[in-house]
Design a protein around this motif. Structure first.
Motif, mmCIF file in Angstrom:
data_model
loop_
_atom_site.group_PDB
_atom_site.id
_atom_site.type_symbol
_atom_site.label_atom_id
_atom_site.label_comp_id
_atom_site.label_asym_id
_atom_site.label_seq_id
_atom_site.Cartn_x
_atom_site.Cartn_y
_atom_site.Cartn_z
ATOM 1 N N LEU A 1 5.836 2.459 -4.771
ATOM 2 C CA LEU A 1 5.386 1.042 -5.051
ATOM 3 C C LEU A 1 5.260 0.243 -6.698
ATOM 4 O O LEU A 1 4.829 1.057 -7.332
ATOM 5 C CB LEU A 1 4.097 0.609 -4.539
ATOM 6 C CG LEU A 1 3.455 -0.547 -4.097
ATOM 7 C CD1 LEU A 1 4.149 -1.135 -2.745
ATOM 8 C CD2 LEU A 1 1.966 -0.138 -3.378
ATOM 9 N N ALA A 2 6.056 -0.911 -7.372
ATOM 10 C CA ALA A 2 5.481 -1.706 -8.330
ATOM 11 C C ALA A 2 5.035 -3.052 -8.231
ATOM 12 O O ALA A 2 4.900 -3.460 -7.848
ATOM 13 C CB ALA A 2 6.495 -1.314 -9.074
ATOM 14 N N LEU A 3 4.076 -3.839 -9.622
ATOM 15 C CA LEU A 3 4.210 -4.601 -9.573
ATOM 16 C C LEU A 3 4.877 -5.014 -10.581
ATOM 17 O O LEU A 3 4.515 -4.704 -12.099
ATOM 18 C CB LEU A 3 1.979 -4.656 -9.942
ATOM 19 C CG LEU A 3 1.466 -5.909 -10.011
ATOM 20 C CD1 LEU A 3 2.049 -6.662 -8.421
ATOM 21 C CD2 LEU A 3 -0.040 -6.206 -10.804
ATOM 22 N N ILE A 4 4.885 -5.941 -10.573
ATOM 23 C CA ILE A 4 6.471 -6.905 -11.598
ATOM 24 C C ILE A 4 5.466 -8.200 -12.354
ATOM 25 O O ILE A 4 5.456 -8.881 -11.221
ATOM 26 C CB ILE A 4 8.173 -6.961 -10.684
ATOM 27 C CG1 ILE A 4 8.042 -5.952 -10.178
ATOM 28 C CG2 ILE A 4 8.349 -7.063 -12.248
ATOM 29 C CD1 ILE A 4 9.467 -5.317 -9.427
ATOM 30 N N GLY B 1 3.861 7.190 3.325
ATOM 31 C CA GLY B 1 4.913 5.870 3.424
ATOM 32 C C GLY B 1 4.252 5.029 2.840
ATOM 33 O O GLY B 1 2.765 4.785 1.628
ATOM 34 N N LEU B 2 4.853 3.491 2.476
ATOM 35 C CA LEU B 2 4.930 2.472 2.072
ATOM 36 C C LEU B 2 3.916 1.304 3.365
ATOM 37 O O LEU B 2 5.084 1.607 4.645
ATOM 38 C CB LEU B 2 5.280 2.004 1.816
ATOM 39 C CG LEU B 2 6.308 2.687 0.309
ATOM 40 C CD1 LEU B 2 7.531 1.999 -0.258
ATOM 41 C CD2 LEU B 2 4.970 3.154 -0.728
ATOM 42 N N VAL B 3 2.978 0.348 3.180
ATOM 43 C CA VAL B 3 2.907 -0.667 3.970
ATOM 44 C C VAL B 3 3.082 -1.607 2.883
ATOM 45 O O VAL B 3 2.709 -1.863 2.223
ATOM 46 C CB VAL B 3 1.810 -0.144 4.855
ATOM 47 C CG1 VAL B 3 1.127 -1.862 5.291
ATOM 48 C CG2 VAL B 3 1.943 0.530 5.648
ATOM 49 N N ILE C 1 1.122 -1.417 -0.354
ATOM 50 C CA ILE C 1 0.074 -0.009 0.064
ATOM 51 C C ILE C 1 1.481 1.152 0.329
ATOM 52 O O ILE C 1 1.411 1.326 0.832
ATOM 53 C CB ILE C 1 -0.745 0.201 1.368
ATOM 54 C CG1 ILE C 1 -1.841 -0.959 1.600
ATOM 55 C CG2 ILE C 1 -2.252 1.158 1.038
ATOM 56 C CD1 ILE C 1 -2.881 -1.652 2.366
ATOM 57 N N GLN C 2 0.710 2.290 -0.877
ATOM 58 C CA GLN C 2 1.272 3.258 -0.641
ATOM 59 C C GLN C 2 0.103 4.574 -0.748
ATOM 60 O O GLN C 2 -0.878 4.640 -1.120
ATOM 61 C CB GLN C 2 1.714 3.587 -2.737
ATOM 62 C CG GLN C 2 2.384 4.800 -2.593
ATOM 63 C CD GLN C 2 2.530 5.414 -3.605
ATOM 64 O OE1 GLN C 2 3.194 4.430 -4.193
ATOM 65 N NE2 GLN C 2 2.099 5.866 -4.760
ATOM 66 N N LEU D 1 2.971 0.888 -12.587
ATOM 67 C CA LEU D 1 3.807 1.703 -10.426
ATOM 68 C C LEU D 1 2.607 2.303 -10.178
ATOM 69 O O LEU D 1 1.520 1.991 -10.840
ATOM 70 C CB LEU D 1 4.344 2.810 -10.886
ATOM 71 C CG LEU D 1 5.713 2.475 -11.697
ATOM 72 C CD1 LEU D 1 6.336 4.167 -11.711
ATOM 73 C CD2 LEU D 1 6.232 2.102 -10.178
ATOM 74 N N ALA D 2 2.181 2.153 -9.003
ATOM 75 C CA ALA D 2 1.213 2.798 -8.262
ATOM 76 C C ALA D 2 1.059 4.082 -8.883
ATOM 77 O O ALA D 2 1.669 5.185 -8.479
ATOM 78 C CB ALA D 2 0.913 2.460 -6.505
#
Lengths: 246, 246
Positions: free
Chosen positions: A128-131, A12-14, A7-8, A139-140
């Motif tokens: 944050l990225a989904l690869i 920050g990020l989780v 989560i972005q 990218l989010a």
């Protein structure tokens, strides 16, 4: 199965992940799917993995080796920016898959793996990225502030309703835990321990990292409160016109 | 996609279904997936359908024809009991699939269809069944008091938490609507109008039947209340130990 979520939010990020793996119901294991790569003050990256476990382990191992090998042309710590880090992970993943797919043409095992990579490199904002297994990535954005991999449908509805960029890091972490809890209730392929990692923007180090299992006090209280609050939410819904208001 | 749910409680049965069909995102239609077959005082059966639309329409049409044709060997109104009705629907479904699969061997279209059949025949207790494309079927029990077909994962978590045999018919209907609402929020392949049918044990007639779309007053109020109550449920969760209690 697997279930991981990244989560972005503005602060920050989780990252959150379950730890159950299975190749059939009679072959269940526990493996962490959360892999931080941190050089404090310079690089803070976290990789979440789903799909073929042999592939994702090989990818993580290769990423670690490249970091240790000062002569390596590329590594997560040598990436100039986040996009370069994503492209590099995608390339490593494709290489590993190609190798194993080649040795396995007689069988129909899917050696694909999908990753979530998130973090911050230097002064860039956290990303944050989904690869994908193909090595390309998304990218989010503010409109799509989270990514899920693995058994994602059960736990998506609560994320869809709660997650937005203005959420606090703590609320984002709680939402990820609720999403994991709901998924593990409905699908035995997803199970504890659940790992949660919080990254606060510009800190370039891990803020908090937890592992929760069914005996952990906070997770027990969260599970119970969520079950109770959901029932209260449900029984507080408006009644049909013909029902007596009692 | 499709999403239908059937719930069996002590006081009767609830059926709910969406109305969206699609063969690709550029080919979206609206078809009812709820088909009641009622002979008041004798037979009250409801069929919910998912899978290949041509197959499910042919099955429903055949069931209707057999009812009208007094010379037909079998029909839903001639079934001696619920099991016989299930077996008959399974047989009709297999026949229709076989016919179309035969004409379509060059293409890889899946002509399979899955059904939920529920209701009451004479003095039997109300029953609920999941009928597979192979024609075999499962009956609901106190431990498994609901069946879902189609895009089932998004809406399963709330059913898992709320549905139990002691639930009132109205609460079961509300839970089905919430489950449909959550699914349609997370997947555009599932959409309104939503149909809900309630059957009260031993009445041998339809108790209530509704069609809700986004403009329906009750559904609007339910959607809004559920969204608000869920947020309240979420923000009422216990905080992490380091968070200030404010």
């Amino acid at each position: 199965m697997t279930y991981c979520v990244g989560i972005q939010v503005n602060t920050g990020l989780v990252f959150a992940s379950d730890s159950r793996t299975n190749a059939g119901v009679d072959n269940i294991g526990t493996f962490s799917k959360m892999h931080p790569f941190v050089k404090e003050g310079e690089v803070m990256l976290v990789l979440l993995s789903s799909g073929n476990l042999a592939t994702s382990q090989s990818v993580v191992s290769r990423l670690q080796k490249d970091i240790k090998n000062t002569a390596a042309e590329q590594s997560l710590f040598k990436a100039a920016d986040f996009s370069e880090a994503c492209a590099y992970v995608g390339e490593v993943s494709r290489g590993v898959q190609k190798q194993h797919a080649g040795e396995d043409q007689q069988n129909s095992v899917n050696v694909g793996a999908t990753f979530i990579l998130g973090g911050q490199i230097g002064q860039e904002r956290p990303k944050l990225a989904l690869i994908y297994p193909q090595g390309n990535y998304l990218l989010a954005t503010a409109e799509t502030p989270f990514f899920q991999i693995g058994e994602l449908k059960y736990g998506k509805t609560i994320l869809d309703r709660i997650v937005e960029p203005s959420l606090s890091l703590e609320d984002a972490a709680r939402c990820a835990l609720v999403s994991l809890d709901s998924t593990s209730r409905s699908n035995v392929g997803v199970g504890p321990p659940f790992e949660v990692l919080m990254y606060r923007r510009d800190s370039l180090r891990i803020e908090q990292r937890f592992k929760y299992d069914l005996e952990t006090d906070y997770y027990q209280r969260l599970r119970q409160a969520w079950a109770e609050n959901l029932r209260t939410a449900f029984y507080g819904l408006p009644r049909f016109d013909w029902e007596r208001d009692d």
